[in-house]
Design an enzyme around this catalytic site. Structure first.
Site: not given
Length: 521
Positions: A125, A209, A244, A301
């Site tokens: 990521k 983040e 999430h 994907r």
């Protein structure tokens, strides 16, 4: 070449290295294309629907995913034994594992998904954030590399300002994420996030983040072929989520206008072109209260929520994945993509919404799935299914389409009322509740929606779930119908295949007498 002509395709048989409803979805796409499908199953999935529906099925080990669905040598051996020439990973498990993609290539297998280079560029990521920034795509403020030292993490967090998010560098699917609101919680949250990341992905690295709040989670579906064509298929609204993990998705988003759609889809296509991406994928964004959007990640994907896009565009994304893997160009252009109507998907999972959505288990004693106009059910459920705790709790996806969002919601209400699962707690009560909430009906959503709106309604859901413990008349009827059908099938077997006592075990006639005695009770 016509999509269903296999004369020049480099593969005719596909190994599906997944389970549950996505394995069934891929099997159906294979059957329509004329491809043969090979399923795999663990001890826990011996009687699963995907095993019954595939052309062939192979046992791959014990229930633990690490020894079955994630065990690359065993999967490659199945490909060799079965003669499969291609591998479709579905989502989850090995779908975004570059090592597996490379192993497939070395074994001479065609991987139905993006190549190793794209997996590496997007799978890690922090690397994906750097790639997006270089492509001019706005990213959420945060670290550009994983953080191993707690003191460095503290300094970065202070610079960003709380709240912050800790994320698994090799993560996806909402796993390995922790929200940190205060500096005193950072060290313990780092330990937890690293442990979760190691458990889920075999990689304990995390990065930081800035938490954008309130925010909407909106994603762009795209697909690219080996002929230089890259097309987006609009966006999906995925803001209704818990820890999430998405629970409800819809296409299109009720707040995305043509101007914002153009900016987001252009950013997504610029990004994937910059890395030579091939096959299907999704670019995920956060949209802040000021209307600005920020890149989150690329899911390299097919995704759980792809059916809502299929229904609004008329494109079969899984079949297009096979076309691309076969070296064919996409069967459509960007000009062909027009979003029509509105589609909503409810994930029906073996989770207890009254008890913090914790995983549930048990045996499905009776089942009634919905149907009718504008209703699609992608399901691995059947009466008698023993729901294991070893895997993702997703059992089925209920998807509806309407000429507009209002009609889609009305159809979802009707379909949810028809849907009955007896014996296992599911997220059905939550979905029914959501379809009546004024904020949802108005399209007023954020990733904090469930935390803000759900807790005060637990008592109502508790009452509904208590009623499941003592089945309603509708559930009793569904159970009786299931038993009657089973009895009818067995009675037909008795008439056509009588068996003498001895040699073969219990007499079928004696079995019939026992069953009739049970019914009298």
């Amino acid at each position: 070449m016509h999509a269903n002509s296999l004369d020049l395709w480099p593969f005719r048989k596909v190994l599906i290295v997944n389970r549950g409803e996505i394995a069934l979805r891929i099997i159906r796409a294979c059957r329509e294309l004329g491809l043969r499908s090979v399923a795999v199953y663990s001890d826990a999935d011996r009687d699963a629907l995907h095993v019954r529906m595939a052309d062939e099925a192979y046992h791959i080990g014990p229930a633990q995913a690490s020894q079955s669905y994630l065990h690359i040598p065993t999967l490659l051996e199945v490909a060799k034994q079965s003669g499969a020439q291609a591998v479709h990973p579905g989502y989850g498990f090995l779908a975004e594992n570059a090592e597996f993609v490379r192993a497939c290539q070395q074994a001479g297998l065609i991987f139905v998904g993006p190549p190793v280079e794209a997996q590496l560029a997007m799978g890690e990521k922090t690397a994906a954030r750097r790639t997006a920034q270089a492509a001019g795509v706005p990213i959420v403020p945060g670290a550009m590399a994983d953080v191993e030292d707690d003191q460095v993490a503290l300094e970065i967090a202070e610079g960003l300002g709380y709240p912050i998010l800790l994320k698994a560098a090799a993560g996806g699917g909402g796993k390995g994420i922790r929200l940190v609101r205060e500096a005193r919680d950072l060290s313990s949250s780092l330990r937890t996030a690293r442990s979760e990341a190691q458990s889920a992905f075999g990689d304990g690295r995390v990065y930081l983040e800035k938490a954008i709040t309130p925010a909407r989670h909106i994603e762009v579906q795209f697909i690219a072929d080996t002929h230089g064509n890259a097309v987006h298929l609009g966006e999906r609204e995925c803001s209704i989520q818990r820890r999430h993990q998405k629970l409800i998705e819809e296409c299109p988003s009720p707040i995305v206008d043509e101007e914002l759609r153009e900016r987001m889809t252009s950013a997504a296509l610029n990004l994937i072109r910059s890395i030579g991406y091939v096959n299907a994928g999704t670019a995920e964004f956060l949209v802040g209260p000021d209307g600005n959007f920020y890149f989150l990640e690329v899911n390299a994907r097919i995704q759980v929520e792809h059916p809502v896009t299929e229904w609004c565009t008329g494109v079969d994304l899984v079949q297009e994945q096979f076309r691309v893997a076969a070296g064919l160009p996409l069967s459509f252009t960007q000009e062909d993509i027009v979003l029509r109507g509105s589609a909503i998907e409810c994930r029906i999972s073996a989770e207890d919404p009254e008890n913090r959505f914790l995983p549930a288990t048990g045996t499905v004693s009776a089942l009634q799935e919905p149907g009718g106009p504008g209703v699609r059910v992608e399901s691995s459920l059947y009466a008698g299914l023993q729901v294991p705790l070893y895997y993702d709790p997703l059992l089925s996806k209920l998807v509806v389409w309407g000429k507009d969002r209002e009609q889609a919601i009305a159809r979802m209400r009707r379909a949810l009322a028809e849907y009955q699962v007896v014996g296992v707690r599911t997220t059905l009560p939550f979905a029914r509740w959501l379809m009546e909430q004024p904020r949802f009906l108005a399209g007023d959503m954020s990733t904090d929606f469930i935390a803000q709106e759900w807790d005060g309604h637990k008592a109502q859901i508790s009452a509904e779930q208590d009623a499941q413990e003592e089945p309603s008349l509708e559930q009793v009827a569904a159970l009786a119908a299931s038993l009657l059908m089973d009895a009818a099938i067995k009675e037909k077997q008795l008439r056509t295949q009588p068996q003498e006592d001895g040699a073969g075990g219990q007499s079928r006639w004696r079995e019939r007498g026992w069953r009739e005695a049970v019914w009298r009770v």
